[in-house]
Design a protein around this motif. Structure first.
Motif, PDB file in Angstrom:
ATOM      1  N   MET A 209       0.823  -1.215   0.000  1.00  0.00           N
ATOM      2  CA  MET A 209       0.000   0.000   0.000  1.00  0.00           C
ATOM      3  C   MET A 209       0.858   1.267   0.000  1.00  0.00           C
ATOM      4  SD  MET A 209      -3.211  -0.902   2.497  1.00  0.00           S
ATOM      5  CE  MET A 209      -2.181  -1.380   3.884  1.00  0.00           C
ATOM      6  N   PHE A 210       2.062   1.181   0.649  1.00  0.00           N
ATOM      7  CA  PHE A 210       2.903   2.367   0.746  1.00  0.00           C
ATOM      8  C   PHE A 210       3.574   2.705  -0.589  1.00  0.00           C
ATOM      9  CE2 PHE A 210       2.508   1.123   5.180  1.00  0.00           C
ATOM     10  CZ  PHE A 210       2.270   2.348   5.790  1.00  0.00           C
ATOM     11  N   LYS A 211       3.511   1.781  -1.559  1.00  0.00           N
ATOM     12  CA  LYS A 211       4.091   2.048  -2.864  1.00  0.00           C
ATOM     13  C   LYS A 211       3.361   3.174  -3.584  1.00  0.00           C
ATOM     14  CE  LYS A 211       5.805  -2.669  -3.644  1.00  0.00           C
ATOM     15  NZ  LYS A 211       5.697  -3.880  -4.487  1.00  0.00           N
ATOM     16  N   THR A 212       2.094   3.384  -3.222  1.00  0.00           N
ATOM     17  CA  THR A 212       1.289   4.392  -3.915  1.00  0.00           C
ATOM     18  C   THR A 212       1.073   5.637  -3.061  1.00  0.00           C
ATOM     19  OG1 THR A 212      -0.743   3.329  -3.100  1.00  0.00           O
ATOM     20  CG2 THR A 212       0.090   2.625  -5.247  1.00  0.00           C
ATOM     21  N   ILE A 213       1.940   5.847  -2.068  1.00  0.00           N
ATOM     22  CA  ILE A 213       1.737   6.946  -1.124  1.00  0.00           C
ATOM     23  C   ILE A 213       1.771   8.306  -1.826  1.00  0.00           C
ATOM     24  CG2 ILE A 213       4.172   7.275  -0.506  1.00  0.00           C
ATOM     25  CD1 ILE A 213       1.191   7.256   1.932  1.00  0.00           C
ATOM     26  N   LYS A 214       2.527   8.403  -2.925  1.00  0.00           N
ATOM     27  CA  LYS A 214       2.602   9.689  -3.641  1.00  0.00           C
ATOM     28  C   LYS A 214       1.253  10.065  -4.245  1.00  0.00           C
ATOM     29  CE  LYS A 214       4.174   7.741  -8.045  1.00  0.00           C
ATOM     30  NZ  LYS A 214       5.238   7.773  -9.083  1.00  0.00           N
ATOM     31  N   ASN A 215       0.411   9.062  -4.523  1.00  0.00           N
ATOM     32  CA  ASN A 215      -0.950   9.328  -5.002  1.00  0.00           C
ATOM     33  C   ASN A 215      -1.936   9.445  -3.855  1.00  0.00           C
ATOM     34  OD1 ASN A 215       0.337   7.127  -7.117  1.00  0.00           O
ATOM     35  ND2 ASN A 215      -0.671   8.832  -8.144  1.00  0.00           N
ATOM     36  N   ASP A 216      -1.763   8.599  -2.840  1.00  0.00           N
ATOM     37  CA  ASP A 216      -2.749   8.507  -1.767  1.00  0.00           C
ATOM     38  C   ASP A 216      -2.683   9.672  -0.781  1.00  0.00           C
ATOM     39  OD1 ASP A 216      -3.761   6.106  -2.737  1.00  0.00           O
ATOM     40  OD2 ASP A 216      -2.232   4.939  -1.702  1.00  0.00           O
ATOM     41  N   LEU A 217      -1.484  10.197  -0.532  1.00  0.00           N
ATOM     42  CA  LEU A 217      -1.360  11.289   0.439  1.00  0.00           C
ATOM     43  C   LEU A 217      -2.073  12.555  -0.031  1.00  0.00           C
ATOM     44  CD1 LEU A 217      -0.272  12.308   3.112  1.00  0.00           C
ATOM     45  CD2 LEU A 217       1.893  12.874   1.955  1.00  0.00           C
ATOM     46  N   PRO A 218      -1.825  13.026  -1.271  1.00  0.00           N
ATOM     47  CA  PRO A 218      -2.585  14.198  -1.733  1.00  0.00           C
ATOM     48  C   PRO A 218      -4.089  13.950  -1.752  1.00  0.00           C
ATOM     49  CG  PRO A 218      -0.705  13.783  -3.164  1.00  0.00           C
ATOM     50  CD  PRO A 218      -0.835  12.595  -2.270  1.00  0.00           C
ATOM     51  N   ALA A 219      -4.489  12.743  -2.156  1.00  0.00           N
ATOM     52  CA  ALA A 219      -5.924  12.432  -2.201  1.00  0.00           C
ATOM     53  C   ALA A 219      -6.525  12.448  -0.808  1.00  0.00           C
ATOM     54  CB  ALA A 219      -6.141  11.069  -2.855  1.00  0.00           C
ATOM     55  N   SER A 220      -5.785  11.943   0.181  1.00  0.00           N
ATOM     56  CA  SER A 220      -6.304  11.908   1.560  1.00  0.00           C
ATOM     57  C   SER A 220      -6.536  13.313   2.108  1.00  0.00           C
ATOM     58  CB  SER A 220      -5.336  11.139   2.461  1.00  0.00           C
ATOM     59  OG  SER A 220      -4.126  11.849   2.626  1.00  0.00           O
ATOM     60  N   ILE A 221      -5.715  14.268   1.670  1.00  0.00           N
ATOM     61  CA  ILE A 221      -5.893  15.660   2.113  1.00  0.00           C
ATOM     62  C   ILE A 221      -7.212  16.211   1.581  1.00  0.00           C
ATOM     63  CG2 ILE A 221      -4.954  18.000   1.953  1.00  0.00           C
ATOM     64  CD1 ILE A 221      -2.144  16.729   1.804  1.00  0.00           C
ATOM     65  N   VAL A 222      -7.472  15.938   0.314  1.00  0.00           N
ATOM     66  CA  VAL A 222      -8.732  16.402  -0.289  1.00  0.00           C
ATOM     67  C   VAL A 222      -9.921  15.754   0.426  1.00  0.00           C
ATOM     68  CG1 VAL A 222     -10.112  16.499  -2.391  1.00  0.00           C
ATOM     69  CG2 VAL A 222      -7.632  16.777  -2.515  1.00  0.00           C
ATOM     70  N   VAL A 223      -9.844  14.440   0.629  1.00  0.00           N
ATOM     71  CA  VAL A 223     -10.938  13.728   1.301  1.00  0.00           C
ATOM     72  C   VAL A 223     -11.135  14.271   2.712  1.00  0.00           C
ATOM     73  CG1 VAL A 223     -11.758  11.485   2.097  1.00  0.00           C
ATOM     74  CG2 VAL A 223     -10.551  11.651  -0.063  1.00  0.00           C
ATOM     75  N   PHE A 224     -10.055  14.609   3.380  1.00  0.00           N
ATOM     76  CA  PHE A 224     -10.139  15.189   4.728  1.00  0.00           C
ATOM     77  C   PHE A 224     -10.937  16.487   4.714  1.00  0.00           C
ATOM     78  CE2 PHE A 224      -8.029  18.513   7.350  1.00  0.00           C
ATOM     79  CZ  PHE A 224      -8.528  18.147   8.593  1.00  0.00           C
ATOM     80  N   PHE A 225     -10.638  17.364   3.766  1.00  0.00           N
ATOM     81  CA  PHE A 225     -11.340  18.646   3.700  1.00  0.00           C
ATOM     82  C   PHE A 225     -12.805  18.478   3.285  1.00  0.00           C
ATOM     83  CE2 PHE A 225      -6.999  20.605   3.142  1.00  0.00           C
ATOM     84  CZ  PHE A 225      -7.003  21.243   4.371  1.00  0.00           C
ATOM     85  N   VAL A 226     -13.091  17.433   2.509  1.00  0.00           N
ATOM     86  CA  VAL A 226     -14.484  17.144   2.156  1.00  0.00           C
ATOM     87  C   VAL A 226     -15.216  16.536   3.349  1.00  0.00           C
ATOM     88  CG1 VAL A 226     -15.963  15.678   0.729  1.00  0.00           C
ATOM     89  CG2 VAL A 226     -14.065  16.914  -0.320  1.00  0.00           C
ATOM     90  N   ALA A 227     -14.529  15.623   4.066  1.00  0.00           N
ATOM     91  CA  ALA A 227     -15.168  14.884   5.153  1.00  0.00           C
ATOM     92  C   ALA A 227     -15.420  15.733   6.389  1.00  0.00           C
ATOM     93  CB  ALA A 227     -14.302  13.678   5.528  1.00  0.00           C
ATOM     94  N   LEU A 228     -14.509  16.657   6.684  1.00  0.00           N
ATOM     95  CA  LEU A 228     -14.615  17.421   7.931  1.00  0.00           C
ATOM     96  C   LEU A 228     -15.951  18.152   8.085  1.00  0.00           C
ATOM     97  CD1 LEU A 228     -13.223  18.443  10.539  1.00  0.00           C
ATOM     98  CD2 LEU A 228     -12.324  20.344   9.177  1.00  0.00           C
ATOM     99  N   PRO A 229     -16.345  19.004   7.134  1.00  0.00           N
ATOM    100  CA  PRO A 229     -17.640  19.681   7.304  1.00  0.00           C
ATOM    101  C   PRO A 229     -18.826  18.723   7.236  1.00  0.00           C
ATOM    102  CG  PRO A 229     -16.761  20.123   5.132  1.00  0.00           C
ATOM    103  CD  PRO A 229     -15.678  19.424   5.893  1.00  0.00           C
ATOM    104  N   LEU A 230     -18.694  17.642   6.446  1.00  0.00           N
ATOM    105  CA  LEU A 230     -19.797  16.689   6.347  1.00  0.00           C
ATOM    106  C   LEU A 230     -20.002  15.938   7.663  1.00  0.00           C
ATOM    107  CD1 LEU A 230     -19.292  15.217   2.761  1.00  0.00           C
ATOM    108  CD2 LEU A 230     -21.077  16.781   3.528  1.00  0.00           C
ATOM    109  N   CYS A 231     -18.914  15.570   8.317  1.00  0.00           N
ATOM    110  CA  CYS A 231     -19.035  14.896   9.625  1.00  0.00           C
ATOM    111  C   CYS A 231     -19.786  15.775  10.613  1.00  0.00           C
ATOM    112  CB  CYS A 231     -17.647  14.564  10.180  1.00  0.00           C
ATOM    113  SG  CYS A 231     -16.793  13.233   9.317  1.00  0.00           S
ATOM    114  N   LEU A 232     -19.424  17.055  10.646  1.00  0.00           N
ATOM    115  CA  LEU A 232     -20.073  17.993  11.573  1.00  0.00           C
ATOM    116  C   LEU A 232     -21.508  18.279  11.149  1.00  0.00           C
ATOM    117  CD1 LEU A 232     -17.050  20.457  11.897  1.00  0.00           C
ATOM    118  CD2 LEU A 232     -17.838  18.855  13.652  1.00  0.00           C
TER     119      LEU A 232
END
Length: 530
Positions: free
Chosen positions: A1-24
């Motif tokens: 899974m860590f082989k794709t970290i260069k793709n997954d890390l930027p994507a996780s940041i976007v998902v974080f910003f989408v998820a934060l207001p939705l969770c609240l």
């Protein structure tokens, strides 16, 4: 899974910003503590993300359960009693997984799944327009057409025109401009722009804008137009935000009814999201659905035990993950850690993010789900695809997610029945000789009771003095209801001077008595004619 970290890390940041207001927002729409939405988001990311077999699906609190949660908290006598139902719902989901109920998701037509994605995309756009312009009367999680405050989606849009906040609108437009510029131009210029995602830049610019303009009377953004994360004063106040289930009510029937409702709806939403996410996945990975139910059940048990909302896989976050280049489950897991770290370490910084910037991010997500060219594609496929698709979209936009899917599925079933009615057989008039019509009727591979009406109509319309050849060479299954029709017709045929020749793999039959005997001596196990 860590082989794709260069793709997954930027994507996780976007998902974080989408998820934060939705969770609240979903917690607010559910009438639950705000922190409960964050708990569900964290567990959905870290726990469910780790256990799930989906590479790009993201789980968390779902808007589709908000109405159920809101009602259940009141009827069960409080949030702690409701948490018992969440834990039991998770256990029931584990049972669904063990019983291999995940196969249900594969029985939804592609047109309905595409309609679901498109409808959700339209809902995201319509619901985020007020936030984009600084009118934040309703929580982000209120995805239904008719809202908890008595308003509806379109009345909110009209109200937005009266309550535009200049600062929020300006930074929203700037954020949207950054996202479009980043995707259409900058990512094609240099690799650095692929590593640093546009949504992160838009959020940083939004925080800077808020800090610079907060003393400006015209452009200042009010606190109500910013992200609102609970800020604990110390360690004890942080842990005080957790709630725990009151298991003394576990014997009450209403607890079990709510638990089963949560398990059923959450499982259905998850399975539909899995099917939709797999369709969006550019690598076309196939998610093991039974494992997904086991992962969701485990997540709901843990979420209920520490005060979180029910969890499902969520298409908004999953599609944001795919669109941002997420490749493996690490993006979902990392986004869960981002939620956990942020609420502990930087809640004050998070509370400086304008909601209009997050709305801009979601507008892009919504547009990618509901691209105009998709409507033309579905129309070009013909009415059998376009009608269930359109009904699903309209149902989701004007009623609710599950109602829309149910309506689309109902129309899809009607289409199947109609085509089954039409395709059970065909007639071929070969010639006319010796005063008799020669008609050949060939049956399909499988003929069920759905085809009774069509077959009966064709047989009754045959003229007198007809020579009928019934070709069953390709028929492997013939329903008993249809066999009874054929037996009855063998009797009527003598009165109407209709000669019958029946051709099958078991032989050729040419007189009514043998015709009836042929069916009476068929194998009883599966009504096979081979």
């Amino acid at each position: 899974m860590f082989k794709t970290i260069k793709n997954d890390l930027p994507a996780s940041i976007v998902v974080f910003f989408v998820a934060l207001p939705l969770c609240l927002g979903i917690a607010l729409a559910s009438g639950a503590p705000l922190f409960s939405g964050l708990i569900a988001g964290i567990i959905g990311g870290i726990v469910v993300g780790s256990l799930s077999g989906s590479k790009i699906g993201v789980s968390g609190p779902a808007a589709g359960l908000a109405a159920i949660v809101l009602t259940a908290i009141g009827t069960l006598g409080g949030y702690q009693n409701f948490l018992v139902a969440v834990v039991l719902g998770g256990i029931i989901q584990l049972l669904f997984g063990v019983l291999r109920a995940g196969v249900i998701g594969y029985y939804f037509p592609s047109s309905v799944i595409k309609g679901m994605l498109t409808g959700i995309g339209i809902i995201i756009i319509l619901k985020q327009i007020p936030h984009f312009f600084g009118y934040d009367a309703n929580p982000e999680g209120d995805f239904a057409f008719f809202q908890v405050d008595g308003e509806n989606t379109f009345s909110d849009l009209f109200k937005t025109l009266k309550y535009i906040t200049p600062g929020s609108a300006l930074i929203g437009i700037m954020g949207l401009g950054i996202l479009i510029l980043w995707e259409k131009v900058l990512t094609k210029k240099a690799k650095i722009f692929k590593l640093i995602q546009g949504p992160l830049v838009a959020v940083v610019v939004g925080i800077i804008f808020y800090a610079i303009t907060k003393s400006n009377d015209t452009l200042a953004i009010a606190q109500s137009h910013l992200v609102t994360v609970p800020i604990p004063e110390d360690t004890s106040s942080f842990f005080a935000q957790f709630s725990f289930p009151n298991f003394s009510v576990i014997t009450k029937p209403e607890i079990w009814i709510v638990a089963f409702t949560i398990a059923l709806v959450a499982s259905l939403e998850t399975l539909l999201c899995v099917e939709a996410t797999d369709k969006l996945d550019p690598h076309k990975n196939v998610t093991p659905t039974n494992r997904e139910l086991l992962a969701q059940g485990t997540g709901n048990i843990l979420s209920g035990l520490i005060g979180g909302l029910p969890i499902t896989q969520v298409i908004v976050r999953s599609s944001a993950n795919i669109q941002s280049g997420g490749v493996s489950k690490m993006s979902a897991i990392i986004h869960g850690f981002f939620l956990l770290i942020s609420v502990i370490v930087i809640p004050k910084l998070l509370n400086m993010i304008p909601l209009s910037v997050l709305a801009a991010i979601l507008l892009v997500v919504g547009y990618k789900l509901a691209k105009p060219k998709l409507f033309k594609q579905m129309y070009d496929l013909g009415w059998k695809q376009s009608v269930p698709f359109t009904v699903t979209v309209l149902g989701i936009v004007f009623i609710d997610l599950l109602y829309g899917i149910g309506l689309g599925l109902g129309v899809g079933i009607i289409v199947i029945l109609l085509k089954s009615y039409q395709n059970s057989h065909f007639l071929h008039i070969e010639d006319k000789s010796n005063g008799k019509h020669k008609i050949k009727m060939s049956f399909a591979e499988e003929v069920t009771f759905f085809n009774k009406g069509a077959i009966l109509k064709e047989l009754d319309s045959l003229p007198r003095d007809t020579y009928l050849e019934l070709n069953l060479m390709n028929t492997r299954y013939l329903d008993n209801d249809v066999i009874e029709i054929l037996e009855d017709f063998a009797v009527k045929a003598k009165e109407r001077h209709i000669d019958i020749k029946l051709v099958s793999k078991r032989g050729v039959v040419e007189n009514p008595e043998s015709f009836i005997e042929f069916f009476r001596t068929r194998p009883k196990s599966n009504l096979s004619l081979s």
